[in-house]
Write a protein that holds these residues in place. Structure first.
Motif, short mmCIF file in Angstrom:
data_model
loop_
_atom_site.label_atom_id
_atom_site.label_comp_id
_atom_site.label_asym_id
_atom_site.label_seq_id
_atom_site.Cartn_x
_atom_site.Cartn_y
_atom_site.Cartn_z
N LYS A 1 0.84 -1.21 0.00
CA LYS A 1 0.00 0.00 0.00
C LYS A 1 0.87 1.25 0.00
O LYS A 1 0.57 2.23 -0.67
CB LYS A 1 -0.90 0.02 1.24
CG LYS A 1 -2.15 -0.82 1.08
CD LYS A 1 -3.04 -0.68 2.29
CE LYS A 1 -4.12 -1.74 2.28
NZ LYS A 1 -4.83 -1.84 3.56
N ASN B 1 -5.72 8.80 -7.44
CA ASN B 1 -5.91 7.50 -6.82
C ASN B 1 -5.90 6.34 -7.79
O ASN B 1 -6.55 5.33 -7.57
CB ASN B 1 -7.20 7.48 -6.01
CG ASN B 1 -7.08 8.28 -4.74
OD1 ASN B 1 -6.01 8.30 -4.12
ND2 ASN B 1 -8.14 8.96 -4.36
N LYS C 1 -7.72 3.03 -6.12
CA LYS C 1 -8.18 2.98 -4.73
C LYS C 1 -9.47 3.77 -4.68
O LYS C 1 -9.54 4.87 -5.22
CB LYS C 1 -7.12 3.62 -3.83
CG LYS C 1 -7.43 3.46 -2.35
CD LYS C 1 -6.40 4.14 -1.49
CE LYS C 1 -6.83 5.56 -1.27
NZ LYS C 1 -6.34 6.19 -0.07
N ASP D 1 -11.23 3.12 0.68
CA ASP D 1 -9.89 2.53 0.85
C ASP D 1 -9.79 1.09 0.38
O ASP D 1 -9.01 0.31 0.90
CB ASP D 1 -9.42 2.63 2.31
CG ASP D 1 -8.94 4.04 2.62
OD1 ASP D 1 -8.58 4.76 1.67
OD2 ASP D 1 -8.95 4.42 3.80
#
Ligand SMILES: [Zn+2]
Length: 364
Positions: free
Chosen positions: A18, A94, A144, A148
């Motif tokens: 991550k 993202n 993402k 989350d």
């Protein structure tokens, strides 16, 4: 013929992975903002992406630390949309796309329960359906969402051979778009459940009210916001699932599917049905249907927009020009048969679609 297909999976990166993804997002954002500045100031506009990236790396050597394919893909994407580019700096990005560079086994390797990606190595995926056999991975996009959760879309190419089935004109269906029922077919069938947003609307409205009364940034505010996002996500998933299953069912069953060539945006404005039309996602349904039919060598036939499918009596072909939008049923003034607006339209759409198709075949 080469065709493409994309597969989306939920992935479960480790904490370490991550962090790396976060770093790639951040560096992709840097490239985005550098390019926006360049366009604004007329720099590097006519250069190729592979010439621009080294310039950026020279000015920001840390860019070298991440998957350069992700940065390159960002540049390709920006160059493609150069004319529509917003000059505002991106605060957050993202997602990123990385290409499979066929070095050795490739830089993206699908292993069933894991996918090997540049920089990240093996990332766990929830493998709900396997990649097509004999396909080649072109690229992968890692995303993402606001809950989350991480997703990967893998784009594969494969050699498609037209099955060249002999198509049976009789094995065809006409679909009439219907706002409350999604569609009505020429046999009077409509799918059962299509109004996904409608079902959650009350809950969401209530939660929005609670959200408004919470102090911004407080724990309650965050919790409530997350709840709303979860409901929306679930709703979108259900709708997607429905669209895929329903389009597959029809594409497997029929050889030819006739639909109206309608402009959904125009339709929702005109009839003030924006929310419901959006809820229905009829446009995406048609796109899915088209591709699922074509894959099997079958046909989606769009009936010309001018064709008055609702106003023509399918029994005697009389055109009843006085029909209004509120007439759900009408009696044909010529043959005196009682007609259901939607079923009649679907029958006409099927007939007209077959006529168009036969005409084209006869002349071409
Ligand atoms: Zn009639």
């Amino acid at each position: 013929m080469k065709k493409y297909r994309s597969y989306k999976y939920l992935i479960k990166p480790s904490e370490e992975q991550k962090e790396k993804i976060k770093k790639i997002f951040a560096y992709v954002r840097i490239v985005h903002n550098l390019y926006v500045c360049d366009v604004k100031e007329g720099r590097n506009i006519n250069r190729l992406a592979k010439e621009i990236l080294p310039i950026y790396i020279k000015g920001n050597p840390k860019l070298k630390e991440v998957d350069t394919s992700a940065l390159m893909n960002k540049l390709f994407q920006l160059q493609e949309s150069k004319d529509k580019l917003s000059y505002a700096h991106k605060k957050q990005i993202n997602s990123y796309t990385t290409s499979n560079l066929y070095i050795g086994n490739g830089t993206i390797i699908y292993k069933g329960d894991y996918v090997n990606l540049p920089m990240l190595k093996d990332v766990e995926i929830i493998n709900h359906r396997p990649l097509m056999e004999n396909s080649r991975i072109c690229k992968a996009t890692i995303k993402k969402d606001n809950l989350d959760k991480y997703y990967i879309s893998i784009l594969v190419s494969y050699e498609w051979i037209n099955p060249k089935n002999k198509l049976d004109l009789e094995n065809s269906i006409g679909l009439d778009y219907s706002s409350p029922n999604f569609y009505v077919d020429n046999n009077g069938y409509s799918p059962d459940k299509t109004r996904f947003y409608y079902d959650i609307e009350k809950r969401v409205t209530k939660l929005h009210k609670i959200l408004d009364s919470c102090e911004r940034g407080s724990n309650n505010y965050k919790r409530c916001k997350e709840k709303i996002a979860k409901i929306y996500k679930k709703c979108a998933n259900q709708r997607n699932d429905f669209l895929h299953k329903e389009s597959k069912r029809i594409a497997d069953k029929y050889d030819i599917v006739c639909v109206e060539d309608i402009d959904m945006v125009d339709m929702s404005h005109k009839l003030n049905l924006a929310k419901r039309t959006y809820d229905n996602s009829y446009g995406s349904f048609i796109t899915l249907l088209k591709y699922k039919l074509e894959e099997q060598g079958k046909i989606l036939e769009k009936v010309k927009r001018q064709y008055p499918s609702s106003r023509i009596c399918h029994i005697c072909n009389h055109e009843y020009k006085e029909l209004t939008i509120n007439d759900r049923e009408w009696v044909c003034p010529n043959c005196h048969n009682k007609l259901d607006r939607d079923i009649n339209a679907a029958i006409n759409i099927r007939k007209e679609g077959i006529r168009q198709l036969s005409c084209r075949r006869a002349f071409g």
